[in-house]
Design a protein around this motif. Structure first.
Motif, PDB file in Angstrom:
ATOM      1  N   ASP A  86     -45.379 -21.274 -25.699  1.00  0.00           N
ATOM      2  CA  ASP A  86     -45.210 -21.791 -24.335  1.00  0.00           C
ATOM      3  C   ASP A  86     -46.550 -22.105 -23.673  1.00  0.00           C
ATOM      4  O   ASP A  86     -46.637 -23.017 -22.844  1.00  0.00           O
ATOM      5  CB  ASP A  86     -44.440 -20.797 -23.465  1.00  0.00           C
ATOM      6  CG  ASP A  86     -42.967 -20.719 -23.850  1.00  0.00           C
ATOM      7  OD1 ASP A  86     -42.485 -21.649 -24.541  1.00  0.00           O
ATOM      8  OD2 ASP A  86     -42.304 -19.727 -23.469  1.00  0.00           O
ATOM      9  N   MET A  87     -47.597 -21.380 -24.035  1.00  0.00           N
ATOM     10  CA  MET A  87     -48.909 -21.612 -23.433  1.00  0.00           C
ATOM     11  C   MET A  87     -49.514 -22.947 -23.865  1.00  0.00           C
ATOM     12  O   MET A  87     -50.371 -23.490 -23.182  1.00  0.00           O
ATOM     13  CB  MET A  87     -49.872 -20.472 -23.759  1.00  0.00           C
ATOM     14  CG  MET A  87     -49.517 -19.154 -23.074  1.00  0.00           C
ATOM     15  SD  MET A  87     -49.292 -19.293 -21.294  1.00  0.00           S
ATOM     16  CE  MET A  87     -50.929 -19.645 -20.762  1.00  0.00           C
ATOM     17  N   LYS A 140     -41.032  -3.418 -32.897  1.00  0.00           N
ATOM     18  CA  LYS A 140     -42.280  -4.129 -33.187  1.00  0.00           C
ATOM     19  C   LYS A 140     -42.013  -5.602 -33.485  1.00  0.00           C
ATOM     20  O   LYS A 140     -42.795  -6.469 -33.102  1.00  0.00           O
ATOM     21  CB  LYS A 140     -43.006  -3.484 -34.375  1.00  0.00           C
ATOM     22  CG  LYS A 140     -43.632  -2.157 -34.053  1.00  0.00           C
ATOM     23  CD  LYS A 140     -44.364  -1.598 -35.240  1.00  0.00           C
ATOM     24  CE  LYS A 140     -44.950  -0.244 -34.912  1.00  0.00           C
ATOM     25  NZ  LYS A 140     -45.636   0.360 -36.055  1.00  0.00           N
ATOM     26  N   PHE A 141     -40.889  -5.875 -34.157  1.00  0.00           N
ATOM     27  CA  PHE A 141     -40.556  -7.267 -34.453  1.00  0.00           C
ATOM     28  C   PHE A 141     -40.288  -8.040 -33.157  1.00  0.00           C
ATOM     29  O   PHE A 141     -40.755  -9.169 -33.001  1.00  0.00           O
ATOM     30  CB  PHE A 141     -39.336  -7.364 -35.374  1.00  0.00           C
ATOM     31  CG  PHE A 141     -38.899  -8.780 -35.578  1.00  0.00           C
ATOM     32  CD1 PHE A 141     -39.575  -9.590 -36.470  1.00  0.00           C
ATOM     33  CD2 PHE A 141     -37.855  -9.314 -34.849  1.00  0.00           C
ATOM     34  CE1 PHE A 141     -39.199 -10.912 -36.645  1.00  0.00           C
ATOM     35  CE2 PHE A 141     -37.475 -10.627 -35.011  1.00  0.00           C
ATOM     36  CZ  PHE A 141     -38.146 -11.429 -35.914  1.00  0.00           C
ATOM     37  N   PHE A 142     -39.550  -7.449 -32.213  1.00  0.00           N
ATOM     38  CA  PHE A 142     -39.266  -8.140 -30.956  1.00  0.00           C
ATOM     39  C   PHE A 142     -40.542  -8.353 -30.136  1.00  0.00           C
ATOM     40  O   PHE A 142     -40.690  -9.361 -29.455  1.00  0.00           O
ATOM     41  CB  PHE A 142     -38.206  -7.400 -30.138  1.00  0.00           C
ATOM     42  CG  PHE A 142     -36.811  -7.790 -30.520  1.00  0.00           C
ATOM     43  CD1 PHE A 142     -36.251  -8.973 -30.068  1.00  0.00           C
ATOM     44  CD2 PHE A 142     -36.057  -6.979 -31.353  1.00  0.00           C
ATOM     45  CE1 PHE A 142     -34.970  -9.347 -30.426  1.00  0.00           C
ATOM     46  CE2 PHE A 142     -34.768  -7.342 -31.713  1.00  0.00           C
ATOM     47  CZ  PHE A 142     -34.224  -8.533 -31.249  1.00  0.00           C
ATOM     48  N   ASP A 143     -41.481  -7.396 -30.209  1.00  0.00           N
ATOM     49  CA  ASP A 143     -42.779  -7.588 -29.550  1.00  0.00           C
ATOM     50  C   ASP A 143     -43.511  -8.779 -30.164  1.00  0.00           C
ATOM     51  O   ASP A 143     -44.090  -9.607 -29.454  1.00  0.00           O
ATOM     52  CB  ASP A 143     -43.641  -6.323 -29.675  1.00  0.00           C
ATOM     53  CG  ASP A 143     -43.084  -5.153 -28.875  1.00  0.00           C
ATOM     54  OD1 ASP A 143     -42.259  -5.395 -27.963  1.00  0.00           O
ATOM     55  OD2 ASP A 143     -43.459  -4.005 -29.173  1.00  0.00           O
ATOM     56  N   LYS A 144     -43.468  -8.895 -31.485  1.00  0.00           N
ATOM     57  CA  LYS A 144     -44.096 -10.014 -32.192  1.00  0.00           C
ATOM     58  C   LYS A 144     -43.410 -11.331 -31.817  1.00  0.00           C
ATOM     59  O   LYS A 144     -44.077 -12.342 -31.596  1.00  0.00           O
ATOM     60  CB  LYS A 144     -43.992  -9.776 -33.704  1.00  0.00           C
ATOM     61  CG  LYS A 144     -44.873 -10.632 -34.547  1.00  0.00           C
ATOM     62  CD  LYS A 144     -44.672 -10.372 -36.033  1.00  0.00           C
ATOM     63  CE  LYS A 144     -44.629  -8.914 -36.388  1.00  0.00           C
ATOM     64  NZ  LYS A 144     -44.413  -8.680 -37.830  1.00  0.00           N
ATOM     65  N   LEU A 145     -42.087 -11.302 -31.707  1.00  0.00           N
ATOM     66  CA  LEU A 145     -41.321 -12.493 -31.328  1.00  0.00           C
ATOM     67  C   LEU A 145     -41.708 -12.958 -29.925  1.00  0.00           C
ATOM     68  O   LEU A 145     -41.950 -14.150 -29.699  1.00  0.00           O
ATOM     69  CB  LEU A 145     -39.818 -12.191 -31.388  1.00  0.00           C
ATOM     70  CG  LEU A 145     -38.863 -13.230 -30.814  1.00  0.00           C
ATOM     71  CD1 LEU A 145     -38.993 -14.556 -31.533  1.00  0.00           C
ATOM     72  CD2 LEU A 145     -37.438 -12.719 -30.894  1.00  0.00           C
ATOM     73  N   LEU A 146     -41.821 -12.026 -28.991  1.00  0.00           N
ATOM     74  CA  LEU A 146     -42.222 -12.395 -27.629  1.00  0.00           C
ATOM     75  C   LEU A 146     -43.645 -12.939 -27.598  1.00  0.00           C
ATOM     76  O   LEU A 146     -43.928 -13.894 -26.877  1.00  0.00           O
ATOM     77  CB  LEU A 146     -42.091 -11.188 -26.692  1.00  0.00           C
ATOM     78  CG  LEU A 146     -40.663 -10.789 -26.353  1.00  0.00           C
ATOM     79  CD1 LEU A 146     -40.643  -9.481 -25.589  1.00  0.00           C
ATOM     80  CD2 LEU A 146     -39.979 -11.886 -25.558  1.00  0.00           C
ATOM     81  N   ASP A 147     -44.551 -12.358 -28.391  1.00  0.00           N
ATOM     82  CA  ASP A 147     -45.926 -12.856 -28.457  1.00  0.00           C
ATOM     83  C   ASP A 147     -45.960 -14.291 -28.979  1.00  0.00           C
ATOM     84  O   ASP A 147     -46.679 -15.146 -28.445  1.00  0.00           O
ATOM     85  CB  ASP A 147     -46.786 -11.957 -29.352  1.00  0.00           C
ATOM     86  CG  ASP A 147     -47.075 -10.608 -28.726  1.00  0.00           C
ATOM     87  OD1 ASP A 147     -46.872 -10.467 -27.503  1.00  0.00           O
ATOM     88  OD2 ASP A 147     -47.480  -9.694 -29.466  1.00  0.00           O
ATOM     89  N   GLU A 148     -45.177 -14.568 -30.018  1.00  0.00           N
ATOM     90  CA  GLU A 148     -45.139 -15.923 -30.584  1.00  0.00           C
ATOM     91  C   GLU A 148     -44.543 -16.921 -29.589  1.00  0.00           C
ATOM     92  O   GLU A 148     -45.011 -18.050 -29.474  1.00  0.00           O
ATOM     93  CB  GLU A 148     -44.335 -15.940 -31.890  1.00  0.00           C
ATOM     94  CG  GLU A 148     -45.017 -15.259 -33.042  1.00  0.00           C
ATOM     95  CD  GLU A 148     -46.284 -15.958 -33.467  1.00  0.00           C
ATOM     96  OE1 GLU A 148     -46.297 -17.198 -33.572  1.00  0.00           O
ATOM     97  OE2 GLU A 148     -47.292 -15.266 -33.700  1.00  0.00           O
ATOM     98  N   LYS A 149     -43.535 -16.498 -28.854  1.00  0.00           N
ATOM     99  CA  LYS A 149     -42.918 -17.387 -27.861  1.00  0.00           C
ATOM    100  C   LYS A 149     -43.911 -17.689 -26.736  1.00  0.00           C
ATOM    101  O   LYS A 149     -44.048 -18.834 -26.310  1.00  0.00           O
ATOM    102  CB  LYS A 149     -41.639 -16.778 -27.295  1.00  0.00           C
ATOM    103  CG  LYS A 149     -40.994 -17.680 -26.241  1.00  0.00           C
ATOM    104  CD  LYS A 149     -39.624 -17.233 -25.873  1.00  0.00           C
ATOM    105  CE  LYS A 149     -39.025 -17.967 -24.716  1.00  0.00           C
ATOM    106  NZ  LYS A 149     -39.208 -19.377 -24.631  1.00  0.00           N
ATOM    107  N   VAL A 150     -44.619 -16.685 -26.275  1.00  0.00           N
ATOM    108  CA  VAL A 150     -45.616 -16.895 -25.218  1.00  0.00           C
ATOM    109  C   VAL A 150     -46.738 -17.795 -25.726  1.00  0.00           C
ATOM    110  O   VAL A 150     -47.177 -18.711 -25.018  1.00  0.00           O
ATOM    111  CB  VAL A 150     -46.175 -15.540 -24.726  1.00  0.00           C
ATOM    112  CG1 VAL A 150     -47.395 -15.733 -23.855  1.00  0.00           C
ATOM    113  CG2 VAL A 150     -45.099 -14.772 -23.974  1.00  0.00           C
ATOM    114  N   LYS A 151     -47.192 -17.577 -26.961  1.00  0.00           N
ATOM    115  CA  LYS A 151     -48.237 -18.409 -27.543  1.00  0.00           C
ATOM    116  C   LYS A 151     -47.776 -19.873 -27.619  1.00  0.00           C
ATOM    117  O   LYS A 151     -48.537 -20.786 -27.306  1.00  0.00           O
ATOM    118  CB  LYS A 151     -48.574 -17.892 -28.944  1.00  0.00           C
ATOM    119  CG  LYS A 151     -49.900 -18.369 -29.490  1.00  0.00           C
ATOM    120  CD  LYS A 151     -50.143 -17.904 -30.925  1.00  0.00           C
ATOM    121  CE  LYS A 151     -49.916 -16.428 -31.129  1.00  0.00           C
ATOM    122  NZ  LYS A 151     -50.137 -16.030 -32.549  1.00  0.00           N
TER     123      LYS A 151
END
Length: 143
Positions: free
Chosen positions: A134-135, A121-132
């Motif tokens: 980068d957008m 779940k933490f890595f999913d959150k990390l990827l979401d923050e990175k995408v946010k």
């Protein structure tokens, strides 16, 4: 950038804030349901990070903290503590038999163990923050 944070240095706080931003507020931490990972077992690191690993056969551990503009990877070597500061624009994540973080000519690979699986779940959150992040800098699409 890697900092030796074994002893308190007031300059480190400013360096970290400049590169990856200040820590999230308490309200933001609660909304995000936490900003830190559980500790994970380090399987392998790049040659330029070998000095931060235990020389004997001890297990090396690290954990990750989210920041608004990047992450902090906290590595423990015996009684010494290190922080690897990675802005999101430099971060590359590979999911191969565990997970690898690559940035600044360095990498750290986490073993695919029980502690790593607890951090899904933490890595999913990390990827979401990175995408946010980068957008914010995405190129506009032209028709």
């Amino acid at each position: 950038m890697i900092l030796n944070t074994t002893h308190y240095n007031p300059d480190h706080k400013q360096i970290i804030a400049d590169l990856v931003g200040d820590s999230f507020s308490l309200v933001q931490k609660l909304k995000m349901k936490g900003i830190g990972s559980k500790r994970m077992i380090i399987d392998e690191v790049s040659p330029n990070m070998q000095t931060m690993m235990n020389r004997v056969s001890d297990i090396n551990y690290a954990n990750i903290e989210l920041r608004p503009k990047g992450i902090l990877v906290m590595i423990n070597q015996g009684l010494k503590n290190f922080k690897w500061i990675i802005p999101y624009y430099q971060l590359v994540i590979y999911k191969v038999n565990g997970s690898s973080l690559h940035a600044q000519g360095r990498f750290i690979h986490f073993r695919n163990s029980k502690t790593f699986k607890e951090n899904k779940k933490f890595f999913d959150k990390l990827l979401d923050e990175k995408v946010k992040y980068d957008m914010q800098y995405a190129m506009p699409e032209f028709i």
